[in-house]
Design an enzyme around this catalytic site. Structure first.
Site, PDB file in Angstrom:
ATOM      1  N   LYS A   4       0.832  -1.201   0.000  1.00  0.00           N
ATOM      2  CA  LYS A   4       0.000   0.000   0.000  1.00  0.00           C
ATOM      3  C   LYS A   4       0.871   1.258   0.000  1.00  0.00           C
ATOM      4  O   LYS A   4       0.583   2.227  -0.705  1.00  0.00           O
ATOM      5  CB  LYS A   4      -0.932  -0.003   1.224  1.00  0.00           C
ATOM      6  CG  LYS A   4      -2.034  -1.072   1.147  1.00  0.00           C
ATOM      7  CD  LYS A   4      -2.823  -1.190   2.453  1.00  0.00           C
ATOM      8  CE  LYS A   4      -3.891  -2.272   2.378  1.00  0.00           C
ATOM      9  NZ  LYS A   4      -4.627  -2.461   3.643  1.00  0.00           N
TER      10      LYS A   4
ATOM     11  N   GLN B 151      -4.278  -1.447  10.524  1.00  0.00           N
ATOM     12  CA  GLN B 151      -4.278  -2.706   9.777  1.00  0.00           C
ATOM     13  C   GLN B 151      -4.742  -3.850  10.672  1.00  0.00           C
ATOM     14  O   GLN B 151      -4.213  -4.061  11.761  1.00  0.00           O
ATOM     15  CB  GLN B 151      -2.865  -2.958   9.208  1.00  0.00           C
ATOM     16  CG  GLN B 151      -2.757  -4.133   8.257  1.00  0.00           C
ATOM     17  CD  GLN B 151      -3.429  -3.893   6.899  1.00  0.00           C
ATOM     18  OE1 GLN B 151      -3.722  -2.763   6.508  1.00  0.00           O
ATOM     19  NE2 GLN B 151      -3.683  -4.965   6.173  1.00  0.00           N
TER      20      GLN B 151
ATOM     21  N   ASP C 113     -10.770   3.271   5.347  1.00  0.00           N
ATOM     22  CA  ASP C 113     -11.235   1.892   5.137  1.00  0.00           C
ATOM     23  C   ASP C 113     -12.752   1.819   4.980  1.00  0.00           C
ATOM     24  O   ASP C 113     -13.275   0.792   4.542  1.00  0.00           O
ATOM     25  CB  ASP C 113     -10.862   1.025   6.355  1.00  0.00           C
ATOM     26  CG  ASP C 113      -9.496   0.371   6.240  1.00  0.00           C
ATOM     27  OD1 ASP C 113      -9.156  -0.085   5.128  1.00  0.00           O
ATOM     28  OD2 ASP C 113      -8.789   0.304   7.260  1.00  0.00           O
TER      29      ASP C 113
END
Ligand code: GUN
Length: 284
Positions: free
Chosen positions: A47, A91, A114
């Site tokens: 990412k 995460q 997210d």
């Protein structure tokens, strides 16, 4: 035929890069991850590289597994208040002693890249155009759109009811405009095979290597494989790709299918967070 997620994602990334450069945007994305979780390291690394390529600044903080829930909540609070940070990712997974729902709810919804915060899930459910949509479901919808795969009136069977993929995807595809008839299967579902054989589009997100076999899908079905599993040292999906490919009309490979789309949508969401914050003057 393969759906080339990498190529589709590249077009999106180039468009984002141009938009960032042209408007002199300065989006910044902050990552928090557990230092002992190797897959998280790999995903965050991917990412971050993607961020760099399109002109998004990324910041990473690796956390010791001993960090308390309170400690992580404080870190999030600081990132929420930091005017430079537009978007925050914690995460997953987190260690058992930390309540991930509490962590998700602590992220400022405007920085929730997210799209996991209840406010953003709610916005998604009511079809708010400004909602930050979860990256994988959003990426799959985009991919189907670009490939001209209509979902209208189609039987879409989703394997897996996770908060990250299955549940939001079921919601998006059943909304007006997408108009699919969605079946969401999970570990307690019965007659799995008969549901799957009835599917025009199968989307698998269960994390079991080669679970979907050729005798479980109907001729001409579209197969979307979200799985990222390790089998005998190789990265493989949930679908027995080589065999199912012969029956499917279109199929996503692993790697090179859904994964790149997830990352492209993350970049797009980060820019969306940045622009929304610029508009609301919160960054000043
Ligand atoms: N772990 C696996 N996928 C994801 C994701 O999309 N977001 C976060 N925060 N954690 C993940």
């Amino acid at each position: 035929m393969d759906i080339n997620g990498r190529a589709i994602a590249q077009v999106i990334r180039t468009t984002l890069e141009t938009e960032i450069e042209k408007n002199k945007y300065t989006p910044t994305l902050a990552f928090f991850l557990m230092e002992d979780h190797a897959p998280s390291r790999v995903y965050v690394g991917m990412k971050q590289r993607a961020c760099q390529e399109v002109g998004i600044t990324s910041i990473k903080e690796e956390l010791p597994v001993s960090i308390t829930e309170k400690g992580l909540l404080e870190k999030i609070d600081n990132a929420n208040k930091d005017p430079v940070i537009d978007a925050i990712i914690v995460q997953m997974p987190l260690p058992d002693h930390i309540d991930s729902n509490k962590i998700i709810c602590a992220i400022d919804p405007i920085k929730d890249v997210d799209g996991f915060h209840p406010l953003n899930i709610g916005k998604m459910m009511i079809g708010d155009k400004n909602a930050l949509l979860p990256c994988t479901p959003h990426g799959i919808c985009k991919m189907l759109e670009i490939e001209n795969i209509s979902t209208t009136g189609k039987n879409v069977v989703i394997l897996g009811r996770s908060l990250i993929v299955g549940r939001p995807l079921a919601n998006l595809l059943s909304q007006k405009g997408k108009d699919a008839t969605v079946t969401l299967l999970h570990s307690r579902s019965q007659n799995l095979k008969s549901h799957l054989l009835n599917a025009d589009i199968v989307i698998s997100a269960i994390g079991i290597p080669h679970f979907v076999k050729e005798d479980m899908v109907k001729q001409g079905a579209v197969i979307i494989d979200v799985g990222m599993n390790h089998l005998e040292g190789k990265l493989v999906g949930d679908v027995d790709y080589t065999k199912v490919k012969k029956i499917a009309s279109k199929i996503t490979p692993v790697p090179g299918g859904v994964g790149p789309m997830t990352i492209a949508m993350l970049l797009q969401n980060t820019l969306q967070c940045h622009i929304q914050r610029l508009k609301s003057n919160l960054s000043l």
